[in-house]
Design a protein around this motif. Sequence first.
Motif, PDB file in Angstrom:
ATOM      1  N   UNK A  20       0.872  -1.114   0.114  1.00 49.58           N
ATOM      2  CA  UNK A  20       0.140  -0.060  -0.092  1.00 49.58           C
ATOM      3  C   UNK A  20       0.773   1.152  -0.024  1.00 49.58           C
ATOM      4  N   UNK A  21       2.014   1.046   0.827  1.00 50.61           N
ATOM      5  CA  UNK A  21       2.838   2.378   0.808  1.00 50.61           C
ATOM      6  C   UNK A  21       3.520   2.551  -0.419  1.00 50.61           C
ATOM      7  N   UNK A  22       3.996   1.346  -1.279  1.00 47.83           N
ATOM      8  CA  UNK A  22       4.688   1.716  -2.576  1.00 47.83           C
ATOM      9  C   UNK A  22       3.674   2.009  -3.658  1.00 47.83           C
ATOM     10  N   UNK A  23       2.512   1.587  -3.649  1.00 46.57           N
ATOM     11  CA  UNK A  23       1.480   1.850  -4.601  1.00 46.57           C
ATOM     12  C   UNK A  23       0.457   2.921  -4.368  1.00 46.57           C
ATOM     13  N   UNK A  24       0.577   3.443  -3.167  1.00 52.41           N
ATOM     14  CA  UNK A  24      -0.426   4.524  -2.746  1.00 52.41           C
ATOM     15  C   UNK A  24      -1.811   4.009  -2.739  1.00 52.41           C
ATOM     16  N   UNK A  25      -1.993   2.831  -2.998  1.00 50.67           N
ATOM     17  CA  UNK A  25      -3.296   2.014  -3.099  1.00 50.67           C
ATOM     18  C   UNK A  25      -3.826   1.761  -1.794  1.00 50.67           C
ATOM     19  N   UNK A  26      -5.404   1.771  -1.509  1.00 56.16           N
ATOM     20  CA  UNK A  26      -5.789   1.327  -0.185  1.00 56.16           C
ATOM     21  C   UNK A  26      -5.762   0.000  -0.110  1.00 56.16           C
ATOM     22  N   UNK A  27      -5.566  -0.641   1.242  1.00 56.20           N
ATOM     23  CA  UNK A  27      -5.605  -1.896   1.601  1.00 56.20           C
ATOM     24  C   UNK A  27      -7.221  -2.307   1.738  1.00 56.20           C
ATOM     25  N   UNK A  28      -7.456  -3.454   1.051  1.00 55.03           N
ATOM     26  CA  UNK A  28      -8.699  -3.920   1.313  1.00 55.03           C
ATOM     27  C   UNK A  28      -8.565  -5.316   2.038  1.00 55.03           C
TER      28      UNK A  28
END
Length: 172
Positions: A20-28
């Motif tokens: 999530x940190x690397x991709x700036x995507x939210x964790x589901x």
Amino acid sequence: MTYKVGDETTCCSKTAAKLAEKSAAKTQFVVGKKTFQDKRKAFVTLVKTTEEYVDGFAAPHKCNVTGATTVAGTKCHCPVEAEKRVKVVRAAMAKVRMTYLVGEKSSHCPTEAKKLAKENGSATCYLVNGDKTECEYTARLNLARAKYKAAVQAAVKLATASAVPADSKSDS
């Protein structure tokens, strides 16, 4: 519970955090076939799903095709054997209990524990097989896991005892 970040899925929360940190995507959060945005809702669903699975584990499941009944993961072709297995497994599960600790007092009754907590203004601590937590849902998950373990151990012990030849049982 598994964690989904973008297109990647992992069973490790630390790996999910790094992704999530690397991709700036939210964790589901994924429990079974359901995906959650909220970790707490996912965890509550995990607890309820686990409790339902464990409760059903000791129940007899009859196959309409073969006539065999499965109890605690073992097929039984005899209804008497199946009923015996159900009783043994459920008895083992019933022995696993949660203890509610409130201040200096302990109880096995959730109603009494709530009353004590209200009277004393103390938090309730939950104890299952030596594992302490102040989170009711973690305690419920620990209880379900402990009951499942007890059921499996009872089923294995029963299977081992029935696998011993009759003449070797009488030698002791």
